[in-house]
Write a protein that holds these residues in place. Sequence first.
Motif, PDB file in Angstrom:
ATOM      1  N   ALA A 115     -18.920  15.758 -14.748  1.00  0.00           N
ATOM      2  CA  ALA A 115     -18.553  14.583 -15.532  1.00  0.00           C
ATOM      3  C   ALA A 115     -19.198  14.657 -16.912  1.00  0.00           C
ATOM      4  O   ALA A 115     -20.213  15.332 -17.101  1.00  0.00           O
ATOM      5  CB  ALA A 115     -19.014  13.327 -14.807  1.00  0.00           C
ATOM      6  N   ALA A 116     -18.592  13.941 -17.851  1.00  0.00           N
ATOM      7  CA  ALA A 116     -19.063  13.961 -19.239  1.00  0.00           C
ATOM      8  C   ALA A 116     -20.540  13.585 -19.335  1.00  0.00           C
ATOM      9  O   ALA A 116     -21.318  14.233 -20.034  1.00  0.00           O
ATOM     10  CB  ALA A 116     -18.223  13.007 -20.085  1.00  0.00           C
ATOM     11  N   GLU A 117     -20.915  12.534 -18.571  1.00  0.00           N
ATOM     12  CA  GLU A 117     -22.293  12.051 -18.723  1.00  0.00           C
ATOM     13  C   GLU A 117     -23.324  13.017 -18.116  1.00  0.00           C
ATOM     14  O   GLU A 117     -24.504  12.917 -18.399  1.00  0.00           O
ATOM     15  CB  GLU A 117     -22.448  10.618 -18.174  1.00  0.00           C
ATOM     16  N   ASP A 118     -22.864  13.949 -17.278  1.00  0.00           N
ATOM     17  CA  ASP A 118     -23.809  14.901 -16.695  1.00  0.00           C
ATOM     18  C   ASP A 118     -24.020  16.127 -17.572  1.00  0.00           C
ATOM     19  O   ASP A 118     -24.933  16.920 -17.346  1.00  0.00           O
ATOM     20  CB  ASP A 118     -23.302  15.382 -15.318  1.00  0.00           C
ATOM     21  N   TRP A 119     -23.130  16.306 -18.536  1.00  0.00           N
ATOM     22  CA  TRP A 119     -23.155  17.556 -19.288  1.00  0.00           C
ATOM     23  C   TRP A 119     -24.470  17.754 -20.028  1.00  0.00           C
ATOM     24  O   TRP A 119     -25.154  18.754 -19.843  1.00  0.00           O
ATOM     25  CB  TRP A 119     -21.970  17.592 -20.271  1.00  0.00           C
ATOM     26  N   PHE A 120     -24.811  16.764 -20.844  1.00  0.00           N
ATOM     27  CA  PHE A 120     -26.010  16.944 -21.651  1.00  0.00           C
ATOM     28  C   PHE A 120     -27.286  17.020 -20.809  1.00  0.00           C
ATOM     29  O   PHE A 120     -28.116  17.907 -21.036  1.00  0.00           O
ATOM     30  CB  PHE A 120     -26.103  15.878 -22.750  1.00  0.00           C
ATOM     31  N   PRO A 121     -27.451  16.131 -19.806  1.00  0.00           N
ATOM     32  CA  PRO A 121     -28.648  16.251 -18.953  1.00  0.00           C
ATOM     33  C   PRO A 121     -28.798  17.646 -18.346  1.00  0.00           C
ATOM     34  O   PRO A 121     -29.908  18.176 -18.249  1.00  0.00           O
ATOM     35  CB  PRO A 121     -28.418  15.198 -17.878  1.00  0.00           C
ATOM     36  N   GLN A 122     -27.677  18.253 -17.996  1.00  0.00           N
ATOM     37  CA  GLN A 122     -27.747  19.606 -17.419  1.00  0.00           C
ATOM     38  C   GLN A 122     -28.281  20.610 -18.431  1.00  0.00           C
ATOM     39  O   GLN A 122     -29.119  21.458 -18.125  1.00  0.00           O
ATOM     40  CB  GLN A 122     -26.352  20.042 -16.988  1.00  0.00           C
ATOM     41  N   VAL A 123     -27.752  20.507 -19.634  1.00  0.00           N
ATOM     42  CA  VAL A 123     -28.183  21.426 -20.693  1.00  0.00           C
ATOM     43  C   VAL A 123     -29.673  21.200 -20.981  1.00  0.00           C
ATOM     44  O   VAL A 123     -30.433  22.141 -21.208  1.00  0.00           O
ATOM     45  CB  VAL A 123     -27.329  21.231 -21.970  1.00  0.00           C
TER      46      VAL A 123
END
Length: 546
Positions: free
Chosen positions: A467-475
């Motif tokens: 999901a979009a909101e998970d992208w940055f936290p993953q990075v």
Amino acid sequence: MAQLLFPSIDKTPEDYEAMYPARDLPEGAKVTRFAPSPTGFLHFGSLFAAFIAAKTAGKDGVFYLRIEDTDKKREVENGVIGMVNGLKQFGIIPDEGATGETTETGAYGPYTQSKRTPIYQAYVKDLVEKGLAYPCFMTEDEIAEVRAQQEAEKALPGIYGKCAKYRDITVDEAKAKIDAGEEYVVRLKSPGKPDGRIKFKDEVKGKIEIQENILDIVLLKKDGTPTYHFAHAIDDHLMRTTHVTRGDEWLSSVPIHLQLFYVLGFKAPKYAHIAPIMKEDEETHGKRKLSKRKDPEAAVSYYAEAGYPAGAVNEYLMTIANSNYEDWKRANKTGTIDDFGFALNKMSKAGALFDMIKLHDISKTYISTLDTETVYSAVSEWSKEYDEELYNLITRNVDYAKKIFSIERGNKKPRKDIGKWSEVKDYIAYFYDELFDGKYECVANVTPEDAKEILTKYLEIYDPNGAAEDWFPQVKELAVSLGYAGMPKEYKQNPDAYKGHVGDVSSVIRVAVTGRLNTPDLYQIMQTLGSDKVKERIESAINALK
Ligand code: GLU
């Protein structure tokens, strides 16, 4: 005399008054016109004049296009269509007048001066009958002699007073000359006095007082066609023009025009003389007029080719027209130029400065507010004409192209990446392998080894269905695990403790996927590209780093 000069003219001014009655419009509605010579070349200043005329007429009034082809020297083949289409490209569609080379619409025509000769002649005939006009048989040599003498005496040049040799010519004298084959023009018997002054209020320039006209100006040329001055008076009267908006090079002709309206017994229209659009000269740093010869942007076709949307150009024209528009727009973000109260008396008297950067900025903001469908159809229309490669790419898979244009569009703060359609190709380049250059540029403070590590690790955690909101936290998690600060601030406070920060890590991924350091939302880009393409790009970046 009138019968001698115009034996075949049988209509009278009364007939024409009846044919072109006062217009049935709401009280206060304005009738304006744009009246170019059919040169085929639409100058940006002319577009501006047409824009002003159209906006002055507004929704209640009438704005028409009249073709002033009395000067055959200025005419070119298919010149009318060039003017009509030039206006149309920028959404300026007259209510009446010429619509093509030989076509027109409206009840006050013909709208092309060369088709109105009998009308002009009927009015001249009437003036001759009233003793207000006369045939003048002066030869070119005689006129040149008069001019030379006037020059020597530093007198006002022209035919007037004692130089007006044929002012009192009798019918018999005229007949004898005509029978002998002598050519003549018809001149106004000017009622002006050398010490006479006229006052009028120009809608843009304000109160003006100048010397009244004393010249016996030519009304009809030797071939029986009218001069610009005479045609202007007849046409603007019969077409029931209320406001004449035109370039201020005509300001000095107003005494002639007002005198013509007076002798013809017409109510004069209001005049609004528009200052030319100026440009800063690169060499002298002084101001000069936008020049057809020196400035490519003087031609209206320039904006169409560059792909500036009509709405953006119109908005820019409004900022030149009324400098208070910009404040209004800031306070009325969703308002359009048609909601704004344009006023002739708020126009610059001296001439606004042309500013390409401002046009570009306005256009960027304008395009950012358009929805995906509008952008897609505008880009396909533009590219169909000006960029075949782009056209083929975006029409090959319409849904894909629309998905690209929808990135960060329609949200609260849409991006302002595109200023003109010719920038689209570069903007969308990395979505198409044909345009993607595939070169991996290193991110400034990341070594190739580290970049390789980042990409390799990222491939392991990359989740195409995330999901979009998970992208940055993953990075961010990845960044921290590789020794980068999770926030730029942390890094700045203690740079020696980290390799860099999360921004460097996301930049490495961004460059691998798109080839660029600056792009719209990377998550959305990756979703649009699809997982296969994303993996392929990252893998080839890893290979390039070997
Ligand atoms: N035909 C004139 C020109 O080309 C128009 C002047 C006017 O609008 O009255 O400049």
